[in-house]
Structures are given as C-alpha cells and as structure tokens.
Design an enzyme around this catalytic site. Sequence first.
Site, mmCIF file in Angstrom:
data_model
loop_
_atom_site.group_PDB
_atom_site.id
_atom_site.type_symbol
_atom_site.label_atom_id
_atom_site.label_comp_id
_atom_site.label_asym_id
_atom_site.label_seq_id
_atom_site.Cartn_x
_atom_site.Cartn_y
_atom_site.Cartn_z
ATOM 1 N N CYS A 192 0.729 -1.120 -0.151
ATOM 2 C CA CYS A 192 0.100 -0.166 0.171
ATOM 3 C C CYS A 192 0.968 1.468 0.085
ATOM 4 C CB CYS A 192 -1.119 0.031 1.125
ATOM 5 S SG CYS A 192 -2.301 0.752 0.946
ATOM 6 N N HIS A 232 -3.217 -5.346 1.768
ATOM 7 C CA HIS A 232 -2.620 -5.572 2.897
ATOM 8 C C HIS A 232 -2.773 -6.992 3.427
ATOM 9 C CE1 HIS A 232 -2.088 -1.302 4.428
ATOM 10 N NE2 HIS A 232 -3.243 -1.365 3.649
ATOM 11 N N GLU A 245 -0.859 -8.519 5.599
ATOM 12 C CA GLU A 245 -0.575 -8.634 6.925
ATOM 13 C C GLU A 245 -1.843 -8.578 8.064
ATOM 14 O OE1 GLU A 245 -0.340 -6.125 5.091
ATOM 15 O OE2 GLU A 245 -0.583 -4.333 6.093
HETATM 16 N N1 GLN Z 1 -3.664 6.418 1.448
HETATM 17 C C1 GLN Z 1 -2.152 6.179 1.842
HETATM 18 C C2 GLN Z 1 -1.268 6.801 0.890
HETATM 19 O O1 GLN Z 1 -1.583 7.283 0.167
HETATM 20 C C3 GLN Z 1 -1.976 4.680 2.027
HETATM 21 C C4 GLN Z 1 -2.785 4.125 2.550
HETATM 22 C C5 GLN Z 1 -2.280 2.538 3.212
HETATM 23 O O2 GLN Z 1 -1.116 2.362 3.133
HETATM 24 N N2 GLN Z 1 -3.346 1.737 3.776
HETATM 25 O O3 GLN Z 1 -0.241 6.923 1.601
#
Ligand code: GLN
Length: 189
Positions: free
Chosen positions: A81, A172, A174
């Site tokens: 992410c 994610h 995890e």
């Molecule tokens: N929205 C976050 C970003 O742009 C990422 C979100 C996340 O890691 N769950 O950095």
Amino acid sequence: MSVSRVGVLALQGDVREHLRLLDELGADTATLKHPEQLEEVDALIIPGGESTTIGKLATRFGLIDPLREAIAEGMPVYGTCAGMILLASSVTEGDQPLIGALDVLVRRNTFGRQNESFEADLEVEGLDEPFHAVFIRAPWIEKVGSEVEVLAEIGEHAVMVRQGALLATSFHPELTGDGRVHRMLLEMT
Ligand code: GLN
C-alpha cells in the site's frame, strides 16, 4: 536451511502486523529506522500507512539514498500500500519523496475510499487459490514499465506487481494473516 532476516521499516504504519506474520512464517525479524541497519537484513518490508509521512521521515532519517543503493545491489523489498507508493517511480498527483525503484505510475487513494476498506478475492499469478485482499485507501497502478510483471489486477488496474526482487501490493496481507505473499518475499532471499 538458513533463516532469512527480514527488516520492517518502522517509521510509521502497520509495522507490528508484518512482524507477527513474518514470525509465523519462521523468519527472523528486525525493525529498521537507520541506514546502517540495512546491513543487518536480507530483505525489507515497507509497510502501509501514510506514504507522505513515511517519505518525509525516511528523508529525515537519511534513508532514501541508502534504500536506493540496497535495492540496486539486489536486496528484495516488498511494499504494501503506502510502501508500494514509496517504491514507485511516479505518482499521478502531488509531490512527495519516493524511492523510485519500481517502474510504475501510481494513483493514490483509489480503492476503499469511501468506507475506508474494500475487500476482494483476487486471482494472483503463482498462487493456486485466490487471495483475500483488503484495500484501505489503496493505490492502483495506472502504468507499468516493460520490466514489470503484473501479478494481480482489478478491472484494468494492476494491484500486485513484481520487478526483479521488488514486490508490491495495493492490499494488506498482514491484516488477514495469509502468509503467501510474504512467503514469496522470503523465497527471493
Ligand atoms: N492512502 C495512503 C497513502 O496514500 C496509503 C494507505 C495505506 O497504506 N493503507 O499513502
């Protein structure tokens, strides 16, 4: 069999969840904040969180160039992410510190925008069974470079990619405890 030591970049984000899953997979783990600690790990995870914050802190801790060097030397790195965003070479909007090693254009805050999370059972290249993926204000990939392998997508957007020893997911693993993506990282060490 030798046990790999996997570092989790611990500046901000869901560090503990990664450590727990790695532990369950039998890996040796370490949290990492300082450049010299890169010498002590065989692979690295950049967790989810807020990519602008992680990027700013990584700049402040003098980590951006050492991370680029470690990647250039072949260290396997997995970004989830926000971690995917940090690894990317470009984002569609705004200006933020990026490591820039993964040849993708990323759009932030796409999946899971309204009620924070969105879930899907994904077909993933190399896995026999679908992967239950949780997306939280997650990025999608708009463009991939020629060296990038797309391992999963939703509609026409890549959400899991690999480029050499770099692995990245918009989701994610995890948080759901399915260790199959983390195992892919361990297999690269
Ligand atoms: N929205 C976050 C970003 O742009 C990422 C979100 C996340 O890691 N769950 O950095």
